[in-house]
Design a protein around this motif. Structure first.
Motif, PDB file in Angstrom:
ATOM      1  N   ILE A  51       0.834  -1.207   0.000  1.00 17.77           N
ATOM      2  CA  ILE A  51       0.000   0.000   0.000  1.00 17.77           C
ATOM      3  C   ILE A  51       0.864   1.250   0.000  1.00 17.77           C
ATOM      4  CG2 ILE A  51      -1.630   1.334   1.408  1.00 17.77           C
ATOM      5  CD1 ILE A  51      -2.856  -1.359   2.253  1.00 17.77           C
ATOM      6  N   THR A  52       1.898   1.265   0.806  1.00 12.47           N
ATOM      7  CA  THR A  52       2.719   2.471   0.938  1.00 12.47           C
ATOM      8  C   THR A  52       3.738   2.640  -0.180  1.00 12.47           C
ATOM      9  OG1 THR A  52       4.255   1.315   2.395  1.00 12.47           O
ATOM     10  CG2 THR A  52       2.501   2.574   3.438  1.00 12.47           C
ATOM     11  N   SER A  53       3.957   1.622  -1.004  1.00 12.45           N
ATOM     12  CA  SER A  53       4.946   1.755  -2.077  1.00 12.45           C
ATOM     13  C   SER A  53       4.456   2.652  -3.199  1.00 12.45           C
ATOM     14  CB  SER A  53       5.295   0.376  -2.632  1.00 12.45           C
ATOM     15  OG  SER A  53       4.187  -0.162  -3.332  1.00 12.45           O
ATOM     16  N   GLY A  54       3.148   2.814  -3.337  1.00 13.52           N
ATOM     17  CA  GLY A  54       2.605   3.673  -4.379  1.00 13.52           C
ATOM     18  C   GLY A  54       2.425   2.972  -5.709  1.00 13.52           C
ATOM     19  N   PHE A  61      -5.956   4.264  -2.081  1.00 17.89           N
ATOM     20  CA  PHE A  61      -7.127   5.096  -1.823  1.00 17.89           C
ATOM     21  C   PHE A  61      -8.209   4.344  -1.058  1.00 17.89           C
ATOM     22  CE2 PHE A  61      -5.386   7.638  -5.393  1.00 17.89           C
ATOM     23  CZ  PHE A  61      -5.156   8.784  -4.651  1.00 17.89           C
ATOM     24  N   VAL A  62      -8.336   3.040  -1.300  1.00 21.97           N
ATOM     25  CA  VAL A  62      -9.282   2.236  -0.522  1.00 21.97           C
ATOM     26  C   VAL A  62      -8.850   2.194   0.947  1.00 21.97           C
ATOM     27  CG1 VAL A  62     -10.126  -0.120  -0.169  1.00 21.97           C
ATOM     28  CG2 VAL A  62     -10.125   0.866  -2.448  1.00 21.97           C
ATOM     29  N   ALA A  63      -7.567   2.005   1.190  1.00 17.91           N
ATOM     30  CA  ALA A  63      -7.052   1.990   2.567  1.00 17.91           C
ATOM     31  C   ALA A  63      -7.251   3.344   3.236  1.00 17.91           C
ATOM     32  CB  ALA A  63      -5.580   1.594   2.576  1.00 17.91           C
ATOM     33  N   MET A  64      -6.982   4.419   2.504  1.00 16.56           N
ATOM     34  CA  MET A  64      -7.161   5.763   3.066  1.00 16.56           C
ATOM     35  C   MET A  64      -8.629   6.039   3.365  1.00 16.56           C
ATOM     36  SD  MET A  64      -4.226   6.947   3.516  1.00 16.56           S
ATOM     37  CE  MET A  64      -4.521   8.651   3.861  1.00 16.56           C
ATOM     38  N   GLY A  66     -10.923   3.795   4.050  1.00 14.41           N
ATOM     39  CA  GLY A  66     -11.280   2.988   5.221  1.00 14.41           C
ATOM     40  C   GLY A  66     -10.785   3.596   6.514  1.00 14.41           C
ATOM     41  N   LEU A  67      -9.551   4.085   6.510  1.00 10.97           N
ATOM     42  CA  LEU A  67      -9.021   4.730   7.711  1.00 10.97           C
ATOM     43  C   LEU A  67      -9.775   6.015   8.034  1.00 10.97           C
ATOM     44  CD1 LEU A  67      -5.201   4.188   7.206  1.00 10.97           C
ATOM     45  CD2 LEU A  67      -6.684   3.101   8.897  1.00 10.97           C
ATOM     46  N   TYR A  68     -10.163   6.771   7.005  1.00  9.45           N
ATOM     47  CA  TYR A  68     -10.927   7.987   7.237  1.00  9.45           C
ATOM     48  C   TYR A  68     -12.296   7.659   7.837  1.00  9.45           C
ATOM     49  CZ  TYR A  68     -13.498  12.267   6.483  1.00  9.45           C
ATOM     50  OH  TYR A  68     -14.278  13.366   6.670  1.00  9.45           O
ATOM     51  N   MET A  69     -12.940   6.606   7.304  1.00 12.32           N
ATOM     52  CA  MET A  69     -14.248   6.217   7.856  1.00 12.32           C
ATOM     53  C   MET A  69     -14.106   5.771   9.302  1.00 12.32           C
ATOM     54  SD  MET A  69     -16.221   4.469   4.574  1.00 12.32           S
ATOM     55  CE  MET A  69     -16.088   2.905   5.293  1.00 12.32           C
ATOM     56  N   LEU A  70     -13.066   4.994   9.616  1.00 12.13           N
ATOM     57  CA  LEU A  70     -12.848   4.577  11.002  1.00 12.13           C
ATOM     58  C   LEU A  70     -12.596   5.782  11.906  1.00 12.13           C
ATOM     59  CD1 LEU A  70     -10.673   1.361  10.768  1.00 12.13           C
ATOM     60  CD2 LEU A  70     -12.973   1.576  11.679  1.00 12.13           C
ATOM     61  N   SER A  71     -11.853   6.756  11.407  1.00 12.12           N
ATOM     62  CA  SER A  71     -11.570   7.928  12.227  1.00 12.12           C
ATOM     63  C   SER A  71     -12.819   8.764  12.444  1.00 12.12           C
ATOM     64  CB  SER A  71     -10.459   8.736  11.574  1.00 12.12           C
ATOM     65  OG  SER A  71     -10.839  10.003  11.239  1.00 12.12           O
ATOM     66  N   SER A  72     -13.660   8.899  11.415  1.00 10.09           N
ATOM     67  CA  SER A  72     -14.882   9.680  11.599  1.00 10.09           C
ATOM     68  C   SER A  72     -15.884   8.943  12.486  1.00 10.09           C
ATOM     69  CB  SER A  72     -15.506  10.038  10.253  1.00 10.09           C
ATOM     70  OG  SER A  72     -15.811   8.880   9.530  1.00 10.09           O
TER      71      SER A  72
END
Length: 137
Positions: A51-54, A61-64, A66-72
């Protein structure tokens, strides 16, 4: 911390107060369990590197997202309440689905149709208006 403190006190004073010695505890994990745990940790580390290698922007973007939804979700619900809700849902939703399978399937099909229509509308009104660079042969 309370259990650790009680355990230490029990080990120190059980022999003096109750004339009992604490039990010797020997914890050993089987080799297959260790292999499974380290294999799972290795898989997560490889996915993290991927994911972090680009190299795969879609996965990034799916990981980001998901993390944004978890944070909200985390701003409105405490972790303990979220854990309780997840455990309660895992226990009750399969039984509810088994009981009302036809109604759930009909509603899900209708929702999927609505989402597809919204995606088509978004494509027509927004994405098709974005100019794209085309390669000339």
């Amino acid at each position: 911390m309370l259990f650790m403190a009680v355990g230490v006190l029990w080990c120190k004073f059980a022999g003096r107060i109750f004339n009992r010695m604490p039990l010797e505890i020997n914890i050993q994990l089987p080799q297959s369990t260790c292999i499974y745990i380290f294999g799972t940790v290795n898989w997560f580390l490889l996915k993290f590197c991927e994911i972090t290698s680009g190299k795969n922007f879609k996965l990034f973007f799916v990981a980001m997202a998901g993390l944004y939804m978890l944070s909200s979700i985390g701003t409105y619900i405490s972790s303990l309440n979220l854990l309780y809700t997840i455990i309660l849902s895992v226990g009750t939703l399969p039984a509810l689905y088994a009981r009302y399978e036809t109604q759930v399937d009909a509603t899900a099909a209708r929702c999927i149709g609505l989402v597809k229509n919204l995606c088509k509308l978004f494509q027509v009104k927004v994405l098709d208006k974005i100019p794209r660079h085309r390669k000339l042969n």
